[in-house]
Design a protein around this motif. Sequence first.
Motif, short mmCIF file in Angstrom:
data_model
loop_
_atom_site.label_atom_id
_atom_site.label_comp_id
_atom_site.label_asym_id
_atom_site.label_seq_id
_atom_site.Cartn_x
_atom_site.Cartn_y
_atom_site.Cartn_z
N LEU A 1 -14.52 1.67 -3.17
CA LEU A 1 -14.94 3.18 -3.22
C LEU A 1 -13.41 4.02 -2.98
CD1 LEU A 1 -18.23 3.91 -1.98
CD2 LEU A 1 -17.61 3.28 -4.02
N ALA A 2 -12.43 3.17 -2.77
CA ALA A 2 -11.13 3.61 -2.53
C ALA A 2 -10.40 3.69 -3.78
CB ALA A 2 -10.19 2.75 -1.76
N THR A 3 -9.20 4.27 -3.88
CA THR A 3 -8.44 4.61 -5.31
C THR A 3 -8.26 3.31 -5.83
OG1 THR A 3 -6.67 5.05 -4.12
CG2 THR A 3 -8.04 7.03 -4.69
N GLU A 4 -7.58 2.34 -5.03
CA GLU A 4 -7.13 1.26 -5.75
C GLU A 4 -7.13 0.16 -4.74
OE1 GLU A 4 -3.15 1.97 -6.85
OE2 GLU A 4 -2.53 2.63 -4.99
N ILE A 5 -6.83 -1.07 -5.15
CA ILE A 5 -6.56 -2.16 -4.12
C ILE A 5 -5.22 -1.98 -3.76
CG2 ILE A 5 -6.40 -4.69 -3.96
CD1 ILE A 5 -8.04 -5.18 -6.50
N THR A 6 -5.07 -1.51 -2.49
CA THR A 6 -3.85 -1.12 -1.91
C THR A 6 -2.96 -2.23 -1.22
OG1 THR A 6 -5.01 -0.42 0.11
CG2 THR A 6 -4.65 1.28 -1.45
#
Length: 305
Positions: free
Chosen positions: A104-109
């Motif tokens: 649900l985060a913006t990307e695989i950080t």
Amino acid sequence: MNTQDVIRSASHYLDGLSGHIFDILDITKPISVDAAVNLSKVISKLSPLLGNLIEFNTVEFLNKQDEFSEFGKWQRQDPGFPDTIFVGSVQPTPGLEIKAWFPLATEITARFKDSQNHFQFDQTYVAILAWLPERVIYGKPRIVDVCVVSGLSVAAARDNHYHNPPDYLVLEPEDTTQRTANLQQTNTNGYKFQGSTEEFLEAQKIVESWGIEGKIYRPTREYQLLLRELLIRYKYRLDTNFAKMDRIVHPGIEQFKRRVFNIEVSGMTIGQWNRLLSTRRENPIKQALQTYLDIKEENIDELIE
């Protein structure tokens, strides 16, 4: 059992974690839809903590598999790369770099900066474990899917994606093998051209003089000297976003992302939840939370009691 056998078996067991619930933390169900909206905005902040907890528990999980006990034991490296190595009779030493991903985060950080030169035996693999609370924003953490890919393939995909001299340089670490372990450099870095248009055209001619093969990235000392010549001659800035795994266009990771976003959880796909909760429109969020997560409008009388 050899290195690839250990990696293959570990990958098989990790794949089996899909759907597994880790009883390490339980996020309480919000008491109201407004509280749920607020929780949805901050739930990603739990990712670093839960990522570490999932990493610890994954190592314990692997050590419970009888198949490994005859040859060695999985052992965490903190700090160190990779996160866990298989210590025993198998050489070269197999390793796993474990990355937890909250989709649900913006990307695989998570970043992957280690040099290709550290994977010459393809002995280290990257395990990405996608997790969500059981009910999207509350409940215990549940693994929704797992991806295990070669560390060498990730490093190569990263370097080939970014490498574009003279506009972008991917530089290997200096030779630090004579230093103590804590001072050795293992990470590559990316540099973006910052010179003038005239300087860029001049740098292009230098790159063209290398020939066709000169445009193909190589982690060799000879090729790195060519790139460092550009770094010395012209102005470059260090790219702080370099090596984010979400941006290197690795085929296996891209396929994994698509698969995760198509998984249905609590009435919608994870991709739909991602898009919904990343908006600033609270009414659709409230409606979805009420419809799919059984969270009701706040009842003031009940709270007073």
